[in-house]
Design a protein around this motif. Sequence first.
Motif, PDB file in Angstrom:
ATOM      1  N   GLU A  10       1.046 -22.005  26.674  1.00 30.74           N
ATOM      2  CA  GLU A  10       1.611 -23.339  26.892  1.00 30.74           C
ATOM      3  C   GLU A  10       2.839 -23.558  26.007  1.00 30.74           C
ATOM      4  O   GLU A  10       3.823 -24.171  26.442  1.00 30.74           O
ATOM      5  N   ASP A  11       2.790 -23.034  24.779  1.00 28.90           N
ATOM      6  CA  ASP A  11       3.932 -23.187  23.874  1.00 28.90           C
ATOM      7  C   ASP A  11       5.150 -22.405  24.367  1.00 28.90           C
ATOM      8  O   ASP A  11       6.285 -22.830  24.143  1.00 28.90           O
ATOM      9  N   VAL A  12       4.913 -21.272  25.039  1.00 27.19           N
ATOM     10  CA  VAL A  12       6.029 -20.508  25.617  1.00 27.19           C
ATOM     11  C   VAL A  12       6.715 -21.368  26.674  1.00 27.19           C
ATOM     12  O   VAL A  12       7.954 -21.495  26.688  1.00 27.19           O
ATOM     13  N   LYS A  13       5.922 -21.977  27.533  1.00 26.47           N
ATOM     14  CA  LYS A  13       6.483 -22.828  28.591  1.00 26.47           C
ATOM     15  C   LYS A  13       7.253 -24.004  28.001  1.00 26.47           C
ATOM     16  O   LYS A  13       8.361 -24.328  28.449  1.00 26.47           O
ATOM     17  N   THR A  14       6.679 -24.638  26.991  1.00 30.24           N
ATOM     18  CA  THR A  14       7.326 -25.784  26.348  1.00 30.24           C
ATOM     19  C   THR A  14       8.644 -25.378  25.698  1.00 30.24           C
ATOM     20  O   THR A  14       9.652 -26.068  25.830  1.00 30.24           O
ATOM     21  N   ASP A  22      14.979 -18.710  20.179  1.00 23.13           N
ATOM     22  CA  ASP A  22      14.306 -17.927  19.132  1.00 23.13           C
ATOM     23  C   ASP A  22      12.789 -18.054  19.240  1.00 23.13           C
ATOM     24  O   ASP A  22      12.058 -17.069  19.099  1.00 23.13           O
ATOM     25  N   ARG A  23      12.336 -19.272  19.471  1.00 24.32           N
ATOM     26  CA  ARG A  23      10.892 -19.519  19.596  1.00 24.32           C
ATOM     27  C   ARG A  23      10.327 -18.800  20.826  1.00 24.32           C
ATOM     28  O   ARG A  23       9.271 -18.180  20.755  1.00 24.32           O
ATOM     29  N   VAL A  24      11.049 -18.880  21.937  1.00 21.70           N
ATOM     30  CA  VAL A  24      10.607 -18.205  23.164  1.00 21.70           C
ATOM     31  C   VAL A  24      10.523 -16.700  22.927  1.00 21.70           C
ATOM     32  O   VAL A  24       9.542 -16.052  23.311  1.00 21.70           O
TER      33      VAL A  24
END
Length: 148
Positions: A10-14, A22-24
Amino acid sequence: MTDLKTRITEDVKTAMKAGEKDRVSLLRMLTAELKQREVVEQIELTDAAVITAIEKMLKQRKDSESQFRAAGRAELADKEAGEITLLMTYLPAQLSDAELDGILTATIAETGAAGPKDMGKVMAAIKPKVAGKTDMGALSAKIKAKLA
């Protein structure tokens, strides 16, 4: 899917929707590591196995950060530090020194450890109690100091 894996997905999608490259990138590396473990071991990963994978990635990042700092590459070291901070959000709350000392003292008493030769016994007994909640390298040093 485990709760932790679901949260990561879910965090990847967000992060993708928010445009946080960077986060992705880091989260995709993490999901790739998890998928690779599932394929190699032919199992559905539990939260404990996901935490183990995150700890491995954290250790790699910490090693890289110290190497970059030693080489004078502050920008790369800062990038690694940011990744460490992000990965830490997926681990359970870290134990305080007082809590860790209490668990360590109790475990030494349980195992009847008397000296440095009993360090393996203590590590084997304490590891399941503190997995993901403390740095195992620092824990090892504390055990060595207490048994010396």
